[in-house]
Design a protein around this motif. Structure first.
Motif, PDB file in Angstrom:
ATOM      1  N   PRO A   1       0.851  -1.195   0.000  1.00  0.00           N
ATOM      2  CA  PRO A   1       0.000   0.000   0.000  1.00  0.00           C
ATOM      3  C   PRO A   1       0.891   1.252   0.000  1.00  0.00           C
ATOM      4  O   PRO A   1       2.061   1.161   0.343  1.00  0.00           O
ATOM      5  CB  PRO A   1      -0.753  -0.123   1.332  1.00  0.00           C
ATOM      6  CG  PRO A   1       0.152  -0.905   2.229  1.00  0.00           C
ATOM      7  CD  PRO A   1       1.092  -1.719   1.365  1.00  0.00           C
ATOM      8  N   ARG A   2       0.318   2.408  -0.369  1.00  0.00           N
ATOM      9  CA  ARG A   2       1.147   3.620  -0.338  1.00  0.00           C
ATOM     10  C   ARG A   2       1.232   4.192   1.075  1.00  0.00           C
ATOM     11  O   ARG A   2       0.406   3.884   1.936  1.00  0.00           O
ATOM     12  CB  ARG A   2       0.614   4.678  -1.310  1.00  0.00           C
ATOM     13  CG  ARG A   2      -0.749   5.212  -1.021  1.00  0.00           C
ATOM     14  CD  ARG A   2      -1.090   6.374  -1.951  1.00  0.00           C
ATOM     15  NE  ARG A   2      -2.523   6.555  -2.088  1.00  0.00           N
ATOM     16  CZ  ARG A   2      -3.093   7.620  -2.639  1.00  0.00           C
ATOM     17  NH1 ARG A   2      -2.342   8.596  -3.116  1.00  0.00           N
ATOM     18  NH2 ARG A   2      -4.404   7.709  -2.740  1.00  0.00           N
ATOM     19  N   LYS A   3       2.262   5.008   1.256  1.00  0.00           N
ATOM     20  CA  LYS A   3       2.452   5.751   2.514  1.00  0.00           C
ATOM     21  C   LYS A   3       2.050   7.202   2.248  1.00  0.00           C
ATOM     22  O   LYS A   3       1.965   7.618   1.088  1.00  0.00           O
ATOM     23  CB  LYS A   3       3.942   5.711   2.901  1.00  0.00           C
ATOM     24  CG  LYS A   3       4.453   4.315   3.239  1.00  0.00           C
ATOM     25  CD  LYS A   3       4.576   4.178   4.760  1.00  0.00           C
ATOM     26  CE  LYS A   3       5.098   2.831   5.201  1.00  0.00           C
ATOM     27  NZ  LYS A   3       4.162   1.727   5.033  1.00  0.00           N
TER      28      LYS A   3
ATOM     29  N   THR B   1       2.014   8.605  -4.433  1.00  0.00           N
ATOM     30  CA  THR B   1       0.874   8.336  -5.319  1.00  0.00           C
ATOM     31  C   THR B   1       0.728   6.820  -5.442  1.00  0.00           C
ATOM     32  O   THR B   1       1.669   6.074  -5.130  1.00  0.00           O
ATOM     33  CB  THR B   1       1.107   8.907  -6.737  1.00  0.00           C
ATOM     34  OG1 THR B   1       2.218   8.198  -7.323  1.00  0.00           O
ATOM     35  CG2 THR B   1       1.397  10.400  -6.689  1.00  0.00           C
ATOM     36  N   ARG B   2      -0.436   6.391  -5.918  1.00  0.00           N
ATOM     37  CA  ARG B   2      -0.628   4.949  -6.149  1.00  0.00           C
ATOM     38  C   ARG B   2       0.329   4.460  -7.237  1.00  0.00           C
ATOM     39  O   ARG B   2       0.817   3.332  -7.204  1.00  0.00           O
ATOM     40  CB  ARG B   2      -2.067   4.672  -6.585  1.00  0.00           C
ATOM     41  CG  ARG B   2      -3.123   5.038  -5.541  1.00  0.00           C
ATOM     42  CD  ARG B   2      -4.510   4.833  -6.145  1.00  0.00           C
ATOM     43  NE  ARG B   2      -5.595   5.158  -5.250  1.00  0.00           N
ATOM     44  CZ  ARG B   2      -6.126   6.381  -5.111  1.00  0.00           C
ATOM     45  NH1 ARG B   2      -5.632   7.394  -5.797  1.00  0.00           N
ATOM     46  NH2 ARG B   2      -7.149   6.578  -4.295  1.00  0.00           N
ATOM     47  N   GLU B   3       0.586   5.360  -8.205  1.00  0.00           N
ATOM     48  CA  GLU B   3       1.401   4.983  -9.365  1.00  0.00           C
ATOM     49  C   GLU B   3       2.831   4.590  -8.953  1.00  0.00           C
ATOM     50  O   GLU B   3       3.478   3.763  -9.600  1.00  0.00           O
ATOM     51  CB  GLU B   3       1.440   6.136 -10.382  1.00  0.00           C
ATOM     52  CG  GLU B   3       0.137   6.344 -11.154  1.00  0.00           C
ATOM     53  CD  GLU B   3      -0.976   7.002 -10.337  1.00  0.00           C
ATOM     54  OE1 GLU B   3      -0.705   7.536  -9.237  1.00  0.00           O
ATOM     55  OE2 GLU B   3      -2.131   6.963 -10.800  1.00  0.00           O
TER      56      GLU B   3
ATOM     57  N   ALA C   1     -18.609   5.230  -3.855  1.00  0.00           N
ATOM     58  CA  ALA C   1     -19.101   5.220  -2.463  1.00  0.00           C
ATOM     59  C   ALA C   1     -18.582   6.455  -1.726  1.00  0.00           C
ATOM     60  O   ALA C   1     -19.303   7.083  -0.946  1.00  0.00           O
ATOM     61  CB  ALA C   1     -18.646   3.942  -1.758  1.00  0.00           C
ATOM     62  N   ARG C   2     -17.326   6.820  -2.002  1.00  0.00           N
ATOM     63  CA  ARG C   2     -16.758   8.027  -1.369  1.00  0.00           C
ATOM     64  C   ARG C   2     -17.450   9.287  -1.892  1.00  0.00           C
ATOM     65  O   ARG C   2     -17.655  10.249  -1.146  1.00  0.00           O
ATOM     66  CB  ARG C   2     -15.249   8.091  -1.641  1.00  0.00           C
ATOM     67  CG  ARG C   2     -14.489   7.057  -0.845  1.00  0.00           C
ATOM     68  CD  ARG C   2     -12.998   7.170  -1.092  1.00  0.00           C
ATOM     69  NE  ARG C   2     -12.283   6.240  -0.232  1.00  0.00           N
ATOM     70  CZ  ARG C   2     -11.131   5.682  -0.538  1.00  0.00           C
ATOM     71  NH1 ARG C   2     -10.534   5.962  -1.691  1.00  0.00           N
ATOM     72  NH2 ARG C   2     -10.541   4.850   0.300  1.00  0.00           N
ATOM     73  N   PHE C   3     -17.776   9.297  -3.163  1.00  0.00           N
ATOM     74  CA  PHE C   3     -18.499  10.430  -3.780  1.00  0.00           C
ATOM     75  C   PHE C   3     -19.858  10.590  -3.079  1.00  0.00           C
ATOM     76  O   PHE C   3     -20.258  11.694  -2.695  1.00  0.00           O
ATOM     77  CB  PHE C   3     -18.664  10.104  -5.275  1.00  0.00           C
ATOM     78  CG  PHE C   3     -19.236  11.186  -6.143  1.00  0.00           C
ATOM     79  CD1 PHE C   3     -19.165  12.535  -5.787  1.00  0.00           C
ATOM     80  CD2 PHE C   3     -19.831  10.850  -7.362  1.00  0.00           C
ATOM     81  CE1 PHE C   3     -19.680  13.524  -6.633  1.00  0.00           C
ATOM     82  CE2 PHE C   3     -20.350  11.819  -8.202  1.00  0.00           C
ATOM     83  CZ  PHE C   3     -20.280  13.151  -7.840  1.00  0.00           C
TER      84      PHE C   3
ATOM     85  N   GLY D   1      -9.939   6.757 -14.330  1.00  0.00           N
ATOM     86  CA  GLY D   1      -8.913   6.013 -13.602  1.00  0.00           C
ATOM     87  C   GLY D   1      -9.105   6.084 -12.100  1.00  0.00           C
ATOM     88  O   GLY D   1      -9.814   6.958 -11.603  1.00  0.00           O
ATOM     89  N   HIS D   2      -8.433   5.158 -11.385  1.00  0.00           N
ATOM     90  CA  HIS D   2      -8.454   5.177  -9.915  1.00  0.00           C
ATOM     91  C   HIS D   2      -7.168   5.865  -9.431  1.00  0.00           C
ATOM     92  O   HIS D   2      -6.310   5.254  -8.804  1.00  0.00           O
ATOM     93  CB  HIS D   2      -8.560   3.744  -9.385  1.00  0.00           C
ATOM     94  CG  HIS D   2      -8.566   3.661  -7.880  1.00  0.00           C
ATOM     95  ND1 HIS D   2      -9.492   4.272  -7.090  1.00  0.00           N
ATOM     96  CD2 HIS D   2      -7.716   3.021  -7.022  1.00  0.00           C
ATOM     97  CE1 HIS D   2      -9.232   4.028  -5.816  1.00  0.00           C
ATOM     98  NE2 HIS D   2      -8.153   3.273  -5.747  1.00  0.00           N
ATOM     99  N   GLY D   3      -7.052   7.149  -9.766  1.00  0.00           N
ATOM    100  CA  GLY D   3      -5.869   7.916  -9.366  1.00  0.00           C
ATOM    101  C   GLY D   3      -6.308   9.267  -8.847  1.00  0.00           C
ATOM    102  O   GLY D   3      -7.392   9.745  -9.189  1.00  0.00           O
TER     103      GLY D   3
HETATM  104  O1  LIG Z   1      -5.413   5.391  -1.570  1.00  0.00           O
HETATM  105  C1  LIG Z   1      -4.827   4.324  -1.761  1.00  0.00           C
HETATM  106  O2  LIG Z   1      -3.628   4.262  -2.044  1.00  0.00           O
HETATM  107  C2  LIG Z   1      -5.551   3.029  -1.565  1.00  0.00           C
HETATM  108  C3  LIG Z   1      -6.791   2.931  -2.388  1.00  0.00           C
HETATM  109  O3  LIG Z   1      -6.533   3.062  -3.749  1.00  0.00           O
HETATM  110  C4  LIG Z   1      -7.871   3.839  -1.925  1.00  0.00           C
HETATM  111  O4  LIG Z   1      -8.397   4.599  -2.738  1.00  0.00           O
HETATM  112  O5  LIG Z   1      -8.223   3.769  -0.723  1.00  0.00           O
END
Ligand SMILES: O=C(O)C[C@H](O)C(=O)O
Ligand SMILES: NC(=O)c1ccc[n+]([C@@H]2O[C@H](COP(=O)([O-])OP(=O)(O)OC[C@H]3O[C@@H](n4cnc5c(N)ncnc54)[C@H](O)[C@@H]3O)[C@@H](O)[C@H]2O)c1
Length: 309
Positions: free
Chosen positions: A81-83, A87-89, A150-152, A174-176
């Motif tokens: 997972p990221r810290k 970024t996720r990338e 869901a977050r939206f 994208g999921h970014g």
């Molecule tokens: O944010 C992240 O790195 C984890 C995941 O993609 C998220 O959206 O919770």
């Protein structure tokens, strides 16, 4: 039904817990590379069965894929997972190798499985799983837009003072942090457009807060989120195993839909027993399509990085 969750970390264990509680599988295998972790979490979860009253049998495995054989659905959550501040990338270098190896092992033991990819950077990991396994495209589903939507709804509900369950709202692309597109113009509170009730400024704030939803939690927690991601993964498993035909935004292989091809990107799809069964065209306007194309360009450049690894 037999379901496997690969990765018994925060997201994998939460996803497995949701699957067990909802009895989405007769047998649930939790697999991790870390010695003892999956066995321990599987036993801990099994010990909740007497308290919660579910019948799912949960089996833990340290990297023994023979235990996963014949799975109908496999959820891939293995990887770093990221810290905070990342970024996720930036996870691509480590996670690509992990996801490729896991996908190949899954294919050997469960050639008919539907695969849900959660590991980040998810759009590129989904593309990698598709190309590495050569499975039919409908059996590879990336989970990102389901969570982002869901977050939206959460952000909208905070401003509207309403129940998230009364909202219809999707995030595509994208999921970014910069590539997701919350479609606020199309979001409704029951059937009324949410834009009727929100100022321009509120709308901008909701979109911005949704886009950095994962980064905000990572900063607060010190690692990335798991409750909503685990629940989102389990919601997709449920729609598959119960053939619910629910509509979720998922990352799927596009072949001209939404103006893109040779890429996996988040669009509204019907999820049922065959995996993703149909892409639904939400009719983007010119501005939304321009954002979608920009998102595709960014994801495509990450997909190109795969060739250099
Ligand atoms: O944010 C992240 O790195 C984890 C995941 O993609 C998220 O959206 O919770
Ligand atoms: N797509 C999404 O919406 C979304 C949401 C949340 C997290 N994520 C991603 O999911 C991944 C997992 O997040 P987490 O918080 O659960 O991390 P975590 O560190 O808690 O768990 C990851 C687990 O993967 C295991 N693992 C590593 N290599 C493995 C391998 N080769 N085979 C089997 N298991 C292996 C680790 O031992 C660890 O237990 C991360 O990449 C994170 O960015 C994505």
């Amino acid at each position: 039904m037999k379901v496997t969750v690969v990765g018994a970390g925060a997201v994998g264990a939460t996803c497995a817990d949701n699957i067990a509680r909802a009895e989405l599988a007769q047998e649930l295998v939790l697999l991790d590379i870390k010695e003892g972790l999956a066995e321990g979490k599987a036993q801990d979860m099994m010990q909740t069965a007497a308290l919660l009253g579910f019948d799912t049998r949960i089996v833990g495995s340290t990297n023994d894929y023979s235990k996963t054989a014949g799975s109908d659905v496999v959820v891939i959550t293995s990887g770093l997972p990221r810290k905070p501040g990342m970024t996720r990338e930036e996870l691509i270098g480590t996670n690509a190798g992990i996801v490729r190896g896991v996908a190949e092992n899954i294919l050997k033991h469960s050639p008919n499985a539907i695969i849900i990819v959660i590991s980040n950077p998810m759009d590129t990991m989904t593309y990698l799983a598709l190309t590495a396994t050569g499975l039919p495209k409908n059996r590879i589903i990336g989970m990102g837009g389901t969570l982002d939507s869901a977050r939206f709804k959460y952000q909208l509900s905070q401003h509207l003072g309403c129940s998230p369950a009364d909202l219809n709202a999707v995030v595509v692309g994208g999921h970014g942090d910069t590539t997701m597109i919350p479609l606020i113009r199309q979001a409704t509170w029951n059937s009324a457009p949410v834009t009727k009730f929100l100022s321009e400024e509120q709308q901008k704030q909701i979109v911005a807060d949704t886009m950095v939803g994962g980064a905000t939690l990572t900063k607060l927690i010190g690692t990335s989120a798991w409750y909503a991601p685990g629940a989102a993964g389990a919601a997709l498993v449920e729609s598959i195993v119960r053939d619910q035909k629910k509509l979720f935004t998922c990352c799927v292989s596009l072949n001209g839909e939404y103006g893109q091809k040779d890429i996996c990107l988040g669009v509204p799809v019907i999820i049922g027993k065959s995996g993703w069964e149909k892409i639904v065209d939400f009719g983007l306007n010119a501005d939304e399509q321009a954002l979608f194309n920009k998102s595709a360009d960014a994801v495509r450049s990450m997909n190109d990085v795969l060739k250099t690894l």
